[in-house]
Every structure is written in C-alpha cells, then in structure tokens.
Motif scaffolding. Structure first.
Motif, PDB file in Angstrom:
ATOM      1  N   ARG A  17       0.917  -1.288   0.085  1.00 32.67           N
ATOM      2  CA  ARG A  17      -0.031   0.027  -0.028  1.00 32.67           C
ATOM      3  C   ARG A  17       0.691   1.091   0.035  1.00 32.67           C
ATOM      4  NH1 ARG A  17      -5.193   1.728   1.075  1.00 32.67           N
ATOM      5  NH2 ARG A  17      -5.182   3.712   2.206  1.00 32.67           N
ATOM      6  N   ARG A  18       1.917   1.422   0.667  1.00 36.26           N
ATOM      7  CA  ARG A  18       2.810   2.667   0.832  1.00 36.26           C
ATOM      8  C   ARG A  18       3.634   2.623  -0.540  1.00 36.26           C
ATOM      9  NH1 ARG A  18       5.486   3.357   6.644  1.00 36.26           N
ATOM     10  NH2 ARG A  18       3.527   2.774   7.859  1.00 36.26           N
ATOM     11  N   ARG A  19       3.844   1.628  -1.367  1.00 33.95           N
ATOM     12  CA  ARG A  19       4.657   1.790  -2.253  1.00 33.95           C
ATOM     13  C   ARG A  19       3.428   2.210  -3.325  1.00 33.95           C
ATOM     14  NH1 ARG A  19       7.645   0.997   0.915  1.00 33.95           N
ATOM     15  NH2 ARG A  19       7.257   3.088   0.922  1.00 33.95           N
ATOM     16  N   ILE A  20       2.325   1.928  -3.460  1.00 34.55           N
ATOM     17  CA  ILE A  20       1.381   2.310  -4.466  1.00 34.55           C
ATOM     18  C   ILE A  20       1.060   3.950  -4.050  1.00 34.55           C
ATOM     19  CG2 ILE A  20      -0.917   2.270  -5.219  1.00 34.55           C
ATOM     20  CD1 ILE A  20      -0.750  -0.814  -4.729  1.00 34.55           C
ATOM     21  N   ILE A  21       1.084   4.244  -2.913  1.00 35.70           N
ATOM     22  CA  ILE A  21       0.855   5.561  -2.591  1.00 35.70           C
ATOM     23  C   ILE A  21       2.084   6.431  -2.953  1.00 35.70           C
ATOM     24  CG2 ILE A  21       0.916   7.387  -0.500  1.00 35.70           C
ATOM     25  CD1 ILE A  21      -0.953   5.348   1.075  1.00 35.70           C
ATOM     26  N   ASP A  22       3.365   5.878  -2.877  1.00 31.47           N
ATOM     27  CA  ASP A  22       4.521   6.508  -3.589  1.00 31.47           C
ATOM     28  C   ASP A  22       4.443   6.564  -5.035  1.00 31.47           C
ATOM     29  OD1 ASP A  22       5.409   6.721  -0.899  1.00 31.47           O
ATOM     30  OD2 ASP A  22       6.921   5.097  -1.401  1.00 31.47           O
ATOM     31  N   ALA A  23       4.033   5.559  -5.758  1.00 26.28           N
ATOM     32  CA  ALA A  23       3.683   5.944  -7.095  1.00 26.28           C
ATOM     33  C   ALA A  23       2.564   6.900  -7.524  1.00 26.28           C
ATOM     34  CB  ALA A  23       3.272   4.275  -7.708  1.00 26.28           C
ATOM     35  N   MET A  77      -8.171   1.832  -3.483  1.00 21.83           N
ATOM     36  CA  MET A  77      -9.522   1.350  -2.876  1.00 21.83           C
ATOM     37  C   MET A  77      -9.877   0.046  -2.491  1.00 21.83           C
ATOM     38  SD  MET A  77     -11.905   4.031  -5.102  1.00 21.83           S
ATOM     39  CE  MET A  77     -13.306   2.800  -5.174  1.00 21.83           C
ATOM     40  N   ARG A  78      -9.141  -0.804  -3.193  1.00 31.18           N
ATOM     41  CA  ARG A  78      -9.468  -2.318  -2.916  1.00 31.18           C
ATOM     42  C   ARG A  78      -8.453  -2.671  -1.582  1.00 31.18           C
ATOM     43  NH1 ARG A  78      -9.584  -5.293  -8.691  1.00 31.18           N
ATOM     44  NH2 ARG A  78     -11.613  -4.393  -9.173  1.00 31.18           N
ATOM     45  N   THR A  79      -7.342  -2.229  -1.467  1.00 29.05           N
ATOM     46  CA  THR A  79      -6.549  -2.585  -0.429  1.00 29.05           C
ATOM     47  C   THR A  79      -7.229  -1.736   1.052  1.00 29.05           C
ATOM     48  OG1 THR A  79      -4.928  -0.750  -0.676  1.00 29.05           O
ATOM     49  CG2 THR A  79      -4.682  -3.052  -1.634  1.00 29.05           C
ATOM     50  N   GLU A  80      -7.061  -2.454   1.881  1.00 24.12           N
ATOM     51  CA  GLU A  80      -7.681  -1.925   3.286  1.00 24.12           C
ATOM     52  C   GLU A  80      -6.570  -0.971   4.039  1.00 24.12           C
ATOM     53  OE1 GLU A  80      -7.847  -5.132   6.385  1.00 24.12           O
ATOM     54  OE2 GLU A  80      -9.249  -5.708   4.702  1.00 24.12           O
ATOM     55  N   PRO A  81      -6.632  -0.022   4.627  1.00 22.33           N
ATOM     56  CA  PRO A  81      -5.599   0.663   5.319  1.00 22.33           C
ATOM     57  C   PRO A  81      -5.255  -0.053   6.557  1.00 22.33           C
ATOM     58  CG  PRO A  81      -7.706   1.679   5.667  1.00 22.33           C
ATOM     59  CD  PRO A  81      -7.973   0.822   4.847  1.00 22.33           C
ATOM     60  N   PRO A  82      -3.857  -0.037   6.900  1.00 19.24           N
ATOM     61  CA  PRO A  82      -3.436  -0.726   8.040  1.00 19.24           C
ATOM     62  C   PRO A  82      -3.974  -0.124   9.259  1.00 19.24           C
ATOM     63  CG  PRO A  82      -1.787   0.762   7.325  1.00 19.24           C
ATOM     64  CD  PRO A  82      -2.791   0.543   6.271  1.00 19.24           C
ATOM     65  N   ALA A  87       0.598   1.381  12.065  1.00 12.45           N
ATOM     66  CA  ALA A  87       1.000   2.364  11.287  1.00 12.45           C
ATOM     67  C   ALA A  87       1.716   3.394  12.350  1.00 12.45           C
ATOM     68  CB  ALA A  87      -0.032   3.226  10.658  1.00 12.45           C
ATOM     69  N   GLY A  88       2.222   2.970  13.477  1.00 12.56           N
ATOM     70  CA  GLY A  88       3.160   3.687  14.153  1.00 12.56           C
ATOM     71  C   GLY A  88       2.339   4.456  15.328  1.00 12.56           C
ATOM     72  N   GLY A  89       1.058   4.223  15.716  1.00 11.89           N
ATOM     73  CA  GLY A  89       0.477   4.598  16.704  1.00 11.89           C
ATOM     74  C   GLY A  89      -0.274   6.044  16.490  1.00 11.89           C
ATOM     75  N   ASP A  90       0.164   6.778  15.424  1.00 12.74           N
ATOM     76  CA  ASP A  90      -0.779   7.975  15.268  1.00 12.74           C
ATOM     77  C   ASP A  90      -1.760   7.978  14.204  1.00 12.74           C
ATOM     78  OD1 ASP A  90       1.078   7.666  13.092  1.00 12.74           O
ATOM     79  OD2 ASP A  90       2.213   9.750  13.340  1.00 12.74           O
ATOM     80  N   GLY A  91      -1.776   6.939  13.580  1.00 14.09           N
ATOM     81  CA  GLY A  91      -2.911   6.670  12.631  1.00 14.09           C
ATOM     82  C   GLY A  91      -2.692   7.434  11.423  1.00 14.09           C
ATOM     83  N   GLU A  92      -1.595   8.175  11.027  1.00 10.05           N
ATOM     84  CA  GLU A  92      -1.249   9.005  10.031  1.00 10.05           C
ATOM     85  C   GLU A  92      -0.543   8.030   8.995  1.00 10.05           C
ATOM     86  OE1 GLU A  92       0.711  12.644  10.618  1.00 10.05           O
ATOM     87  OE2 GLU A  92      -0.884  13.337  11.967  1.00 10.05           O
ATOM     88  N   ASP A  93      -0.621   8.328   7.837  1.00  7.72           N
ATOM     89  CA  ASP A  93       0.177   7.628   6.665  1.00  7.72           C
ATOM     90  C   ASP A  93       1.404   8.290   5.969  1.00  7.72           C
ATOM     91  OD1 ASP A  93       0.515   5.066   5.254  1.00  7.72           O
ATOM     92  OD2 ASP A  93      -1.054   5.600   3.735  1.00  7.72           O
ATOM     93  N   ARG A  94       2.484   7.732   6.155  1.00 11.77           N
ATOM     94  CA  ARG A  94       3.739   8.604   6.063  1.00 11.77           C
ATOM     95  C   ARG A  94       3.953   8.612   4.579  1.00 11.77           C
ATOM     96  NH1 ARG A  94       6.632   9.412  11.651  1.00 11.77           N
ATOM     97  NH2 ARG A  94       4.650   9.209  12.804  1.00 11.77           N
TER      98      ARG A  94
END
Length: 94
Positions: A17-23, A77-82, A87-94
């Motif tokens: 998911r993070r690599r797709i967000i990077d793309a 949209m198909r992958t569910e967020p962690p 995700a490090g406790g803060d809930g934000e996607d970095r």
C-alpha cells in the motif's frame, strides 16, 4: 524479562500500500516530465514545429496519466488501510 522486538520488515499488505501511495505521489512529476519532452524536439526537415505530432503526443501522455491515476486509485480503494496501532500509533500514513 526482555521486551519482544518488533519485526524488522513491514507486513506485505502495508508495504504494498505504501509503495502504491508513493507511485501516486510521483505521478504528477512524471506527467510534468512527459509534457516537457516535446520542448526538446527539433523539427524534422522544415523550420516549422511539428504541431500535429506534438499535439498527438501531449494528448496521448495526458490520457496515459489519467489511466494510470485511475488504476492506482482503484488499487488503493481495494486495499484496506493498516490499523492505527500498526502504522506507528498516530494513525497517519507517511
């Protein structure tokens, strides 16, 4: 007693998911590069610019970027967020 150490590697789904967000973040930069390539073209045999070829290239690049953004959005949209704690406790996607 020692505390258990966290795993060295991320879970496969969150890593993907993070690599797709990077793309998705790099897509506008790629689009800018694609749109600036015709500036480097030189005319074929005449001093006039090849506007037909450049126009077709720009519309094809524009269409390709739209398709890529659509496909990346569908995959995200198909992958569910962690979960928030993974995700490090803060809930934000970095």
């Amino acid at each position: 007693m020692t505390m258990p150490t966290p795993p060295k590697f991320l879970a496969r789904s969150s890593y993907r998911r993070r690599r797709i967000i990077d793309a998705a973040r790099i897509l506008p930069v790629l689009g800018l590069f694609i749109f600036l390539i015709p500036v480097l073209w030189h005319p074929a045999d005449t001093p006039e610019p090849d506007t037909a070829r450049g126009g077709l290239y720009l519309f094809a690049g524009w269409f390709g970027i739209i398709v890529a953004a659509f496909l990346l959005a569908r995959v995200l949209m198909r992958t569910e967020p962690p979960p928030a704690d993974a995700a490090g406790g803060d809930g934000e996607d970095r």
